[in-house]
Write a protein that holds these residues in place. Structure first.
Motif, PDB file in Angstrom:
ATOM      1  N   ILE A 119      36.662  52.479  31.287  1.00 45.27           N
ATOM      2  CA  ILE A 119      35.921  51.306  31.505  1.00 45.27           C
ATOM      3  C   ILE A 119      35.790  50.777  32.966  1.00 45.27           C
ATOM      4  O   ILE A 119      34.651  50.685  33.506  1.00 45.27           O
ATOM      5  CB  ILE A 119      36.559  49.949  30.659  1.00 45.27           C
ATOM      6  CG1 ILE A 119      36.333  50.427  29.320  1.00 45.27           C
ATOM      7  CG2 ILE A 119      35.588  48.912  31.201  1.00 45.27           C
ATOM      8  CD1 ILE A 119      36.991  49.362  28.408  1.00 45.27           C
ATOM      9  N   VAL A 120      36.532  50.945  33.731  1.00 48.00           N
ATOM     10  CA  VAL A 120      36.625  50.360  35.193  1.00 48.00           C
ATOM     11  C   VAL A 120      35.596  51.696  36.064  1.00 48.00           C
ATOM     12  O   VAL A 120      34.883  51.261  36.838  1.00 48.00           O
ATOM     13  CB  VAL A 120      37.929  50.505  35.770  1.00 48.00           C
ATOM     14  CG1 VAL A 120      37.748  50.659  37.423  1.00 48.00           C
ATOM     15  CG2 VAL A 120      38.660  49.334  35.288  1.00 48.00           C
ATOM     16  N   TYR A 126      51.248  47.391  27.266  1.00 53.01           N
ATOM     17  CA  TYR A 126      50.366  48.495  27.196  1.00 53.01           C
ATOM     18  C   TYR A 126      50.679  49.582  26.689  1.00 53.01           C
ATOM     19  O   TYR A 126      51.840  50.246  27.067  1.00 53.01           O
ATOM     20  CB  TYR A 126      49.486  48.687  28.618  1.00 53.01           C
ATOM     21  CG  TYR A 126      48.928  47.558  29.162  1.00 53.01           C
ATOM     22  CD1 TYR A 126      47.392  47.461  28.886  1.00 53.01           C
ATOM     23  CD2 TYR A 126      49.251  46.092  29.731  1.00 53.01           C
ATOM     24  CE1 TYR A 126      46.651  46.576  29.277  1.00 53.01           C
ATOM     25  CE2 TYR A 126      48.507  45.324  29.937  1.00 53.01           C
ATOM     26  CZ  TYR A 126      46.846  45.498  29.842  1.00 53.01           C
ATOM     27  OH  TYR A 126      46.232  44.211  30.296  1.00 53.01           O
ATOM     28  N   GLU A 128      41.106  51.747  29.462  1.00 54.73           N
ATOM     29  CA  GLU A 128      40.784  50.715  30.837  1.00 54.73           C
ATOM     30  C   GLU A 128      40.266  51.397  32.088  1.00 54.73           C
ATOM     31  O   GLU A 128      39.400  50.932  32.772  1.00 54.73           O
ATOM     32  CB  GLU A 128      41.747  49.771  30.948  1.00 54.73           C
ATOM     33  CG  GLU A 128      42.178  48.696  29.916  1.00 54.73           C
ATOM     34  CD  GLU A 128      43.284  47.948  30.393  1.00 54.73           C
ATOM     35  OE1 GLU A 128      43.927  48.042  31.417  1.00 54.73           O
ATOM     36  OE2 GLU A 128      43.353  46.638  29.566  1.00 54.73           O
TER      37      GLU A 128
END
Length: 284
Positions: free
Chosen positions: A24-25, A13, A21
């Motif tokens: 997005i969460v 990552y 991410e």
């Protein structure tokens, strides 16, 4: 010169991927906030809903669901919604698939104009024609009937459904149909045995989108249905909202019961949405 690379973390990552991410969460949690308020407040007392709607309930009043179930006559409302949704979906899928197939395979001037008329109808708001709709259904003696509601859904759901099917049929190879003709299949046999099975992705997509619309629709059933025994779930739930009082302690459990079936259906079938839309409308 050295190649500038984004710092990597364990597991392959990169730092930018982690940030994406996290964003997005957070957006996902933001969209879940209305469900939190709905579920949490559905098990509170009426006073707690008005004074402390954001906090976790001090005591869970599951009796709210039992009272909402009885007040809305939920099994009857559920059956009415199920009949309207299933029958409307089946008719929309079959009729619009046949119409789109004919328009694509026979691109006459009339069929092209007819397709343009379907596309143009997509931009007409329902509020602009709801009064003529009531007059037409009254003239045909279809008011206050499940059949009249289903016919109304056929009319308003046909434009977008034909548009999706029209784009998908263009991606179906004509050679397959010609092979069916060589084998002696009739035009209907070619459509039902060859073309229709190939349209499964877009059929599932159309069913999902129309189910979300028809199941949760309030305005059209409100205009057409007057008898309490024909009420769908949105109509039955609205009975808790009066002119002077709003029974939030019963309305919220009723809303939860109403959206639960369609949420489960959507979660099970959601993987077909992107596949069907991208294969149909994008290629079209």
């Amino acid at each position: 010169m050295r190649n500038m690379r984004t710092p990597s973390l364990r597991g392959g990552y990169s730092a930018s991927m982690v940030v994406v991410e996290i964003v997005i969460v957070l957006l996902g949690l933001l969209f879940l906030v209305p469900f939190y308020f709905l579920l949490v407040n559905s098990v509170k007392e009426y006073g707690s809903i008005l004074t402390d709607s954001a906090n976790w309930p001090a005591a869970f009043h599951w009796s709210n669901y039992r009272e909402a179930w009885k007040a809305t006559e939920f099994p009857k409302a559920f059956l009415n919604s199920l009949i309207v949704t299933v029958v409307s979906n089946l008719l929309l899928s079959l009729i619009c698939a046949m119409a789109a197939y004919k328009m694509v395979r026979r691109p006459t001037r009339f069929n092209k104009l007819l397709y343009l008329a379907f596309v143009a109808a997509m931009v007409i708001p329902f509020q602009a024609i709801m009064i003529p709709l009531v007059k037409v259904l009254s003239g045909l003696s279809l008011m206050d009937s499940t059949l009249g509601l289903i016919i109304a859904y056929l009319g308003f759901g046909a434009p977008i459904t034909v548009f999706l099917f029209h784009g998908f049929v263009k991606s179906v190879p004509v050679d397959i149909e010609e092979a069916g003709k060589v084998d002696g299949s009739s035009p209907y046999g070619i459509f039902f045995r060859i073309v229709l099975p190939l349209m499964q992705p877009i059929i599932v997509t159309v069913i999902i989108l129309n189910t979300l619309w028809i199941w949760n629709d309030y305005l059209m059933p409100y205009l057409i249905l007057q008898s309490p025994n024909l009420a769908t779930i949105p109509i039955a739930t609205y009975a808790f909202f009066g002119q002077y009082t709003k029974q939030w302690d019963l309305a919220l459990p009723a809303l939860t019961l109403g959206i639960a079936p369609v949420v489960i259906f959507f979660l099970v079938m959601q993987k077909y949405i992107i596949e069907g839309v991208s294969t149909g409308s994008v290629k079209g």
